[in-house]
Design a protein around this motif. Structure first.
Motif, PDB file in Angstrom:
ATOM      1  N   VAL A 271       0.736  -0.991   0.161  1.00 59.46           N
ATOM      2  CA  VAL A 271       0.006  -0.189   0.133  1.00 59.46           C
ATOM      3  C   VAL A 271       0.563   1.137   0.021  1.00 59.46           C
ATOM      4  O   VAL A 271       2.142   0.992  -0.274  1.00 59.46           O
ATOM      5  N   LYS A 272       0.219   2.670   0.093  1.00 60.00           N
ATOM      6  CA  LYS A 272       1.150   3.330  -0.266  1.00 60.00           C
ATOM      7  C   LYS A 272       0.691   4.864   0.162  1.00 60.00           C
ATOM      8  O   LYS A 272       1.348   5.846   0.671  1.00 60.00           O
ATOM      9  N   ALA A 273      -0.712   4.349   1.413  1.00 57.21           N
ATOM     10  CA  ALA A 273      -0.620   4.864   2.346  1.00 57.21           C
ATOM     11  C   ALA A 273      -1.357   5.089   3.424  1.00 57.21           C
ATOM     12  O   ALA A 273      -1.687   3.085   3.503  1.00 57.21           O
ATOM     13  N   LEU A 274      -1.126   5.043   4.604  1.00 53.34           N
ATOM     14  CA  LEU A 274      -1.918   3.837   5.771  1.00 53.34           C
ATOM     15  C   LEU A 274      -2.243   5.233   6.968  1.00 53.34           C
ATOM     16  O   LEU A 274      -1.764   6.116   7.488  1.00 53.34           O
ATOM     17  N   PRO A 275      -3.888   5.099   6.944  1.00 57.72           N
ATOM     18  CA  PRO A 275      -4.171   6.195   7.897  1.00 57.72           C
ATOM     19  C   PRO A 275      -3.690   5.603   9.702  1.00 57.72           C
ATOM     20  O   PRO A 275      -3.762   4.609   9.743  1.00 57.72           O
TER      21      PRO A 275
END
Length: 388
Positions: A271-275
């Motif tokens: 993935v390229k983003a983590l909340p």
């Protein structure tokens, strides 16, 4: 004459509705207040209370309206105010010195100022008032001669522009609002035409055929038309909700998650983003691969760097965490909202990952541009619903 002619003609004088939000209106008013106060105060400090030069000239009020109320206008850009005011002041003083009749001098000053501003690409409406002030300003202005160009016009124009630059930067507003100057290749133009149906060159060609000056940047107009087309297209998918297209398997982290652990999550889950969530799974920020790469101590060598950093400080468990690099201002959507809410986020603001929240603000999904396209495709090829 038809009875409806006069009411219809008079209705043309009614003002058009203003779509600007009240927060933006208040921001503009405060900006003009600070800009004019700064300009007048600076003139007072430079010239003193006994100066014969006006501390403020009336055209600066009109310039403040443009710089703070409509900063996206091509007429409100830095070269417009500086170039327009200086050209008009020079022409106005020249006309006042060479022409004895003030009415004729004023008319020629305004006309020649417009001509000069068009030639130098610095059209600024308040500059017409600068030209008139040079001719009709009275004995005090006339006594200054060409000094009028430098003080008060040049100093006040520069001061007001400086105030606008600082104020817009401090309030997070883009200014100067210059158009894109990058060259578009043939392949990029073909890609624009295939995706949107028209290109920036098409917009500029249409504007070039018009016989009047439109107060809008061509690239702003292109973006507006593109978003309008996307909005019209997505309207047919109004029944499709964000929860219908979101990815439900969300990998999240907390603000105290170590850099090395977060980097492992990026690699293992691709993935390229983590909340970033709190203990109740409520969204408090977001962190991307770019945040890690751009920050020293993050990335592939974060575990090793963090270990040695902690060892040197006497704490081997101490290392950089996600909270030190995450973005706290996150654009998110509610799971029950239609996908039309995603259009401006992806089209204008450059977002690639949008967290989806439930009614309590907890993260329940993530939407990427791929998810949006896949959802629209499924809706397009889905068989029509049968009615009883």
């Amino acid at each position: 004459m038809s009875r409806t002619f006069v009411p219809g003609w008079l209705s043309r004088f009614l003002p058009a509705p203003v779509a600007v939000k009240w927060q933006e209106r208040a921001r503009s008013c405060v900006g003009a207040l600070l800009g004019i106060a700064f300009t007048g105060g600076l003139m007072y400090l430079l010239l003193g209370p006994s100066a014969t030069v006006p501390l403020l000239v009336a055209p600066m009020g009109a310039s403040a309206v443009l710089l703070f109320a409509v900063p996206a206008s091509p007429l409100a850009q830095p070269w417009s105010i500086i170039g327009g005011n200086l050209v008009s002041a020079t022409i106005g003083v020249t006309c006042a010195l060479l022409i004895g009749d003030p009415t004729l001098a004023a008319a020629l000053a305004v006309a020649l100022s417009i001509c000069g501003m068009f030639a130098l690409r610095c059209v600024h409406p308040p500059s017409g008032a600068v030209a008139l002030t040079a001719v009709l300003g009275g004995p005090v202005i006339h006594a200054l001669g060409y000094r009028f160009v430098l003080e008060p016009i040049a100093i006040q124009s520069a001061a007001l522009l400086l105030a606008a630059l600082v104020y817009h930067a401090a309030t997070g507003h883009r200014y100067p609002h210059a158009g894109r100057q990058d060259r578009v290749t043939a392949s990029q133009a073909a890609d624009e035409a295939s995706r949107v149906g028209f290109t920036r060159a098409d917009v500029k060609a249409v504007l070039g055929r018009r016989d009047e000056l439109l107060d809008i940047d061509p690239d702003d107009l292109y973006s507006l038309l593109r978003e309008t087309q996307l909005q019209a297209f997505s309207r047919s998918f109004a029944e499709l909700r964000c929860e219908d297209i979101m990815s439900r398997h969300v990998v999240s982290v907390s603000a105290t998650t170590r850099a090395g652990a977060a980097w492992d999550l990026f690699r293992r889950n691709k993935v390229k983003a983590l909340p970033v969530v709190d203990a109740s799974q409520r969204l408090i920020g977001i962190v991307t691969r770019a945040d890690f790469v751009d920050n020293k101590g993050f990335g592939a060598f974060a575990p090793i760097a963090g270990y040695f950093d902690g060892w040197l400080r006497g704490d081997r468990l101490r290392s950089a965490d996600v909270g030190s690099v995450m973005t706290t201002e996150v654009c998110s959507v509610n799971a029950s909202e239609p996908i039309t809410e995603l259009v401006p986020m992806f089209a204008n603001f450059g977002h690639h990952h949008v967290p989806v929240l439930d009614h309590a603000g907890r993260v329940v999904g993530m939407i990427t541009q791929v998810d949006l396209i896949a959802g629209l495709y499924r809706q397009t090829v889905a068989p029509p619903r049968r009615t009883a």
